[in-house]
Design an enzyme around this catalytic site. Structure first.
Site, PDB file in Angstrom:
ATOM      1  N   ASP A 159      -3.031  -5.045  11.898  1.00 13.15           N
ATOM      2  CA  ASP A 159      -1.675  -5.646  11.453  1.00 13.15           C
ATOM      3  C   ASP A 159      -1.027  -5.773  12.714  1.00 13.15           C
ATOM      4  OD1 ASP A 159       0.010  -6.967  10.002  1.00 13.15           O
ATOM      5  OD2 ASP A 159       0.944  -5.135   9.270  1.00 13.15           O
TER       6      ASP A 159
ATOM      7  N   ARG B 283       4.965   3.500   0.705  1.00 16.87           N
ATOM      8  CA  ARG B 283       6.490   3.332   0.712  1.00 16.87           C
ATOM      9  C   ARG B 283       6.698   4.200   2.022  1.00 16.87           C
ATOM     10  NH1 ARG B 283       6.157   3.757  -5.183  1.00 16.87           N
ATOM     11  NH2 ARG B 283       5.595   5.902  -4.929  1.00 16.87           N
TER      12      ARG B 283
ATOM     13  N   GLU C  71       0.691  -1.335   0.071  1.00 10.48           N
ATOM     14  CA  GLU C  71       0.163  -0.096  -0.111  1.00 10.48           C
ATOM     15  C   GLU C  71       0.827   1.319   0.004  1.00 10.48           C
ATOM     16  OE1 GLU C  71      -3.645   0.104  -0.054  1.00 10.48           O
ATOM     17  OE2 GLU C  71      -3.593  -2.031   0.062  1.00 10.48           O
TER      18      GLU C  71
END
Length: 220
Positions: free
Chosen positions: A131, A13, A11
């Site tokens: 996550d 950088r 998704e």
């Protein structure tokens, strides 16, 4: 983007900018990139929404007393969040470095309290991380404070199911990466329960999520 690329995911950088305003350690710039398979207008809308949601979740957690990276600037047009560069070590790295001695030099009770208390504060705010892994938990060099990072998949939900899945993802991360940490994780849940008044429903739901996970593993 000027700076050193330190991570690239599906998704976004992540860059380290060595100088940013007066921040002594520079800052982290997280840039969400365009998805070429989507219509440009839809992509800009969805990306802007995700950037705003991540920044808001970070701010909600910060206000609750959690240690999270301080947000310096949100640039919607550039799909970029500029935030504090946390100087420290990930819990993953800390545990892997002690695995050979079965974590003899890790204060597991203190670590469990830090993690459990932080997650209790987060879920009290109805923020679901999305996550939770030991790579997204850091210990500051200066004071050992536990920092929860990378809210790229975070969202707001009051559902016990969503919060239970959050905990289950972390449990799976511990079991797959750090053997013999079952007791450590149970202590994390104990401190989570102490810090979150509504934890009973989430912990009960966690048992259901675990059962579903075992069934999926058996089916393959």
């Amino acid at each position: 983007m000027q700076g050193k690329l330190i991570k690239q995911g599906a998704e976004a950088r992540v860059f380290h900018l060595p100088t940013f305003l007066t921040a002594p350690e520079g800052c982290i710039a997280k840039e969400r990139f365009a998805k070429t398979y989507r219509h440009p207008d839809l992509d800009r809308h969805l990306t802007a929404r995700r950037v705003i949601q991540e920044a808001r979740c970070l701010q909600k957690c910060k206000k609750s007393g959690m240690d999270t990276p301080t947000v310096y600037l949100v640039d919607i047009q550039a799909s970029t969040i500029y935030m504090e560069n946390v100087v420290g070590v990930t819990v993953k790295h800390r545990l892997l470095g002690s695995q050979a001695t079965n974590y003899a030099d890790v204060d597991q009770e203190a670590l469990a309290e830090k993690i459990g208390t932080s997650l209790a504060k987060m879920h009290t705010q109805d923020v679901v991380h999305g996550d939770l892994t030991t790579s997204n938990l850091m210990l500051r060099d200066k004071d050992g404070s536990l920092v929860v990072i990378d809210f790229g998949l975070s969202y707001v939900s009051a559902l016990p199911e969503d919060k239970a899945v959050d905990l289950y993802v972390l449990e799976r991360a511990f079991s797959s990466t750090h053997p013999n940490t079952e007791s450590l994780f149970e202590h994390i849940l104990e401190h989570y329960g102490k810090g979150y008044k509504k934890s009973r429903a989430i912990l009960d739901k966690l048992d259901e999520v675990r059962l579903r996970g075992r069934k999926r593993s058996m089916v393959g």
